[in-house]
Design a protein around this motif. Structure first.
Motif, PDB file in Angstrom:
ATOM      1  N   VAL A 166       0.861  -1.179   0.000  1.00 59.37           N
ATOM      2  CA  VAL A 166       0.000   0.000   0.000  1.00 59.37           C
ATOM      3  C   VAL A 166       0.899   1.232   0.000  1.00 59.37           C
ATOM      4  O   VAL A 166       1.931   1.265   0.690  1.00 59.37           O
ATOM      5  CB  VAL A 166      -0.932   0.013   1.229  1.00 59.37           C
ATOM      6  CG1 VAL A 166      -1.871   1.211   1.181  1.00 59.37           C
ATOM      7  CG2 VAL A 166      -1.721  -1.299   1.310  1.00 59.37           C
ATOM      8  N   THR A 204      -0.014  -4.885   3.986  1.00 57.07           N
ATOM      9  CA  THR A 204      -1.239  -4.682   4.763  1.00 57.07           C
ATOM     10  C   THR A 204      -1.041  -5.141   6.214  1.00 57.07           C
ATOM     11  O   THR A 204      -1.647  -4.572   7.129  1.00 57.07           O
ATOM     12  CB  THR A 204      -2.422  -5.413   4.129  1.00 57.07           C
ATOM     13  OG1 THR A 204      -2.121  -6.812   4.014  1.00 57.07           O
ATOM     14  CG2 THR A 204      -2.714  -4.858   2.738  1.00 57.07           C
ATOM     15  N   LEU A 207       0.179  -2.407   8.347  1.00 53.54           N
ATOM     16  CA  LEU A 207      -0.840  -1.404   8.655  1.00 53.54           C
ATOM     17  C   LEU A 207      -1.758  -1.857   9.785  1.00 53.54           C
ATOM     18  O   LEU A 207      -2.461  -1.044  10.384  1.00 53.54           O
ATOM     19  CB  LEU A 207      -1.667  -1.088   7.407  1.00 53.54           C
ATOM     20  CG  LEU A 207      -0.901  -0.394   6.287  1.00 53.54           C
ATOM     21  CD1 LEU A 207      -1.735  -0.366   5.015  1.00 53.54           C
ATOM     22  CD2 LEU A 207      -0.515   1.023   6.698  1.00 53.54           C
ATOM     23  N   HIS A 210      -5.481  -0.687  10.935  1.00 55.38           N
ATOM     24  CA  HIS A 210      -5.848   0.426  10.064  1.00 55.38           C
ATOM     25  C   HIS A 210      -6.208  -0.038   8.652  1.00 55.38           C
ATOM     26  O   HIS A 210      -6.731   0.745   7.863  1.00 55.38           O
ATOM     27  CB  HIS A 210      -4.713   1.449  10.005  1.00 55.38           C
ATOM     28  CG  HIS A 210      -4.297   1.955  11.343  1.00 55.38           C
ATOM     29  ND1 HIS A 210      -5.174   2.593  12.195  1.00 55.38           N
ATOM     30  CD2 HIS A 210      -3.104   1.889  12.001  1.00 55.38           C
ATOM     31  CE1 HIS A 210      -4.541   2.908  13.321  1.00 55.38           C
ATOM     32  NE2 HIS A 210      -3.299   2.501  13.218  1.00 55.38           N
ATOM     33  N   TRP A 211      -5.908  -1.303   8.344  1.00 53.72           N
ATOM     34  CA  TRP A 211      -6.311  -1.872   7.053  1.00 53.72           C
ATOM     35  C   TRP A 211      -7.440  -2.870   7.306  1.00 53.72           C
ATOM     36  O   TRP A 211      -7.254  -3.902   7.937  1.00 53.72           O
ATOM     37  CB  TRP A 211      -5.138  -2.570   6.369  1.00 53.72           C
ATOM     38  CG  TRP A 211      -5.532  -3.197   5.055  1.00 53.72           C
ATOM     39  CD1 TRP A 211      -5.925  -4.483   4.839  1.00 53.72           C
ATOM     40  CD2 TRP A 211      -5.598  -2.547   3.783  1.00 53.72           C
ATOM     41  NE1 TRP A 211      -6.229  -4.688   3.520  1.00 53.72           N
ATOM     42  CE2 TRP A 211      -6.037  -3.513   2.841  1.00 53.72           C
ATOM     43  CE3 TRP A 211      -5.327  -1.252   3.341  1.00 53.72           C
ATOM     44  CZ2 TRP A 211      -6.204  -3.213   1.483  1.00 53.72           C
ATOM     45  CZ3 TRP A 211      -5.485  -0.961   1.995  1.00 53.72           C
ATOM     46  CH2 TRP A 211      -5.917  -1.932   1.086  1.00 53.72           C
ATOM     47  N   ARG A 212      -8.616  -2.567   6.829  1.00 54.59           N
ATOM     48  CA  ARG A 212      -9.754  -3.471   6.983  1.00 54.59           C
ATOM     49  C   ARG A 212     -10.773  -3.176   5.885  1.00 54.59           C
ATOM     50  O   ARG A 212     -10.888  -2.046   5.410  1.00 54.59           O
ATOM     51  CB  ARG A 212     -10.396  -3.336   8.364  1.00 54.59           C
ATOM     52  CG  ARG A 212     -10.901  -1.955   8.719  1.00 54.59           C
ATOM     53  CD  ARG A 212     -11.393  -1.901  10.166  1.00 54.59           C
ATOM     54  NE  ARG A 212     -11.978  -0.603  10.477  1.00 54.59           N
ATOM     55  CZ  ARG A 212     -11.271   0.443  10.889  1.00 54.59           C
ATOM     56  NH1 ARG A 212      -9.955   0.329  11.057  1.00 54.59           N
ATOM     57  NH2 ARG A 212     -11.888   1.595  11.146  1.00 54.59           N
ATOM     58  N   LEU A 216      -7.595   1.494   3.576  1.00 60.33           N
ATOM     59  CA  LEU A 216      -6.877   2.097   4.689  1.00 60.33           C
ATOM     60  C   LEU A 216      -7.822   3.030   5.430  1.00 60.33           C
ATOM     61  O   LEU A 216      -8.466   3.895   4.825  1.00 60.33           O
ATOM     62  CB  LEU A 216      -5.673   2.891   4.177  1.00 60.33           C
ATOM     63  CG  LEU A 216      -4.886   3.654   5.250  1.00 60.33           C
ATOM     64  CD1 LEU A 216      -4.138   2.690   6.165  1.00 60.33           C
ATOM     65  CD2 LEU A 216      -3.927   4.656   4.612  1.00 60.33           C
ATOM     66  N   GLY A 235     -10.686   5.906   4.529  1.00 60.24           N
ATOM     67  CA  GLY A 235     -11.554   4.729   4.590  1.00 60.24           C
ATOM     68  C   GLY A 235     -13.029   5.046   4.675  1.00 60.24           C
ATOM     69  O   GLY A 235     -13.851   4.131   4.831  1.00 60.24           O
ATOM     70  N   HIS A 241     -14.201  -0.909  -2.558  1.00 62.05           N
ATOM     71  CA  HIS A 241     -12.906  -1.121  -1.925  1.00 62.05           C
ATOM     72  C   HIS A 241     -11.920  -1.648  -2.974  1.00 62.05           C
ATOM     73  O   HIS A 241     -12.288  -1.902  -4.131  1.00 62.05           O
ATOM     74  CB  HIS A 241     -13.014  -2.049  -0.718  1.00 62.05           C
ATOM     75  CG  HIS A 241     -13.543  -3.423  -1.007  1.00 62.05           C
ATOM     76  ND1 HIS A 241     -12.896  -4.349  -1.806  1.00 62.05           N
ATOM     77  CD2 HIS A 241     -14.680  -4.053  -0.579  1.00 62.05           C
ATOM     78  CE1 HIS A 241     -13.570  -5.466  -1.861  1.00 62.05           C
ATOM     79  NE2 HIS A 241     -14.673  -5.311  -1.133  1.00 62.05           N
TER      80      HIS A 241
END
Length: 333
Positions: A166, A204, A207, A210-212, A216, A235, A241
């Motif tokens: 990312v 990811t 992160l 914070h990545w879901r 981000l 996000g 997405h």
């Protein structure tokens, strides 16, 4: 993992691992000399890179070199593909108002994407070089992913597993050239010069929380000439997405490892979040009745742009894009 590409006099630079504090780094030529080489065999090489990082962490990065973000190139100084989507509802609403056009049909049914130039990608400290201020130089803060090989016909869920890294970027636009280009019916080209990237590309896993949901979930902090300009959350308020964007791109073709795919200019409807591009700020001003002569100016020679993503503890995740605008016509005066 945190990866960067250090300038070494070659076209593609040298791949380095970077510590969490962004103070130390280590080249890994025994694994991959460049980031593209790592991506070409990511399933085999990513575990080796991770193991090397763990070994460095076990010794507190003993023997590693000092990390200098200003010596970094873009993570991929040139890429096989750069494709950009537009998934933020508020950005579409404001931009199509600026263009005096309706939002495209089926905007929320399938991702809106275009393919940009990827032969030159700028590093975090390289200048934004333009030919003329009259072209309307604008920044666009974005989050993008760098892929492994994406099979044709992949599902949105499977496509999420094709995300290697990312990144944070500034997708520069020349607003004064866009209307005439699009009116010809064949898309952007001259109005989209080289994009600029923050020094670090993160997995990811790095992160964490914070990545879901394939996005981000953190604000991007934007400054112009040292002044706050915006902090929209990357996000929030999205139509699609990254898994859905990749699946859309791979509907009729496969994507090569090293493809960079963006989600478009980050935008939140709440005016308190500010803006990630100047055009949005201008449209908001116009809707509020501000006269044209008082609208926020586009970027000029000498202006400074800074973009950064920080976590809840204030730590910079990707490092900063910190660059100045150089206008050739201004230099000739």
């Amino acid at each position: 993992m945190r990866l960067a590409t250090r300038a070494d006099g070659t076209r593609d630079g040298q791949l380095v691992l970077v510590d969490t504090a962004q103070q130390r780094c280590a080249a890994v030529p025994q694994i991959a000399r460049t980031l593209q080489a790592a991506l070409d065999d990511w399933p085999a090489l990513a575990p080796r890179l991770h193991a090397r990082q763990q070994a460095l962490e076990a010794t507190a990065w003993s023997g590693a070199e000092r990390f200098d973000a200003t010596a970094c190139r873009a993570p991929l100084p040139r890429a096989y593909q750069w494709a950009d989507a537009s998934v933020y509802r508020n950005h579409a609403r404001l931009i199509y108002q600026w263009r005096r056009e309706p939002i495209p049909p089926r905007y929320e049914d399938e991702p809106l994407v275009y393919q940009g130039g990827s032969d030159v990608m700028l590093g975090p400290s390289e200048h934004i070089v333009a030919r003329d201020e009259a072209h309307g130089i604008d920044l666009e803060a974005e989050i993008a992913v760098i892929t492994t090989d994406v099979p044709m016909g992949t599902s949105a869920e499977a496509a999420l597993d094709c995300i290697a890294l990312v990144v944070l970027l500034n997708d520069v636009s020349l607003r004064g050239l866009i209307p005439a280009e699009l009116a010809r019916g064949f898309g952007f080209y001259q109005s989209k010069p080289a994009s600029s990237f923050a020094p670090l590309a993160l997995t990811t896993a790095a992160l964490g929380e914070h990545w879901r949901g394939g996005m981000l979930h953190l604000p991007v902090h934007i400054e112009l000439n040292g002044q706050w300009f915006g902090h929209p959350d990357a996000g929030q308020e999205t139509v699609f997405h990254f898994g859905q964007i990749l699946a859309h791109l791979a509907r009729t073709r496969r994507l090569s490892a090293g493809s960079i795919v963006g989600a478009g200019t980050i935008s939140n409807a709440d005016p308190a979040c500010g803006n990630a591009c100047i055009t949005e700020a201008r449209v908001r001003q116009m809707l509020a009745g501000v006269p044209d002569e008082d609208l926020h100016p586009y970027l000029k020679h000498g202006d400074r742009v800074r973009l950064e993503v920080r976590d809840g503890q204030g730590h910079s995740l990707f490092g900063a894009i910190d660059q100045r605008v150089v206008v050739q016509s201004a230099m000739d005066e």
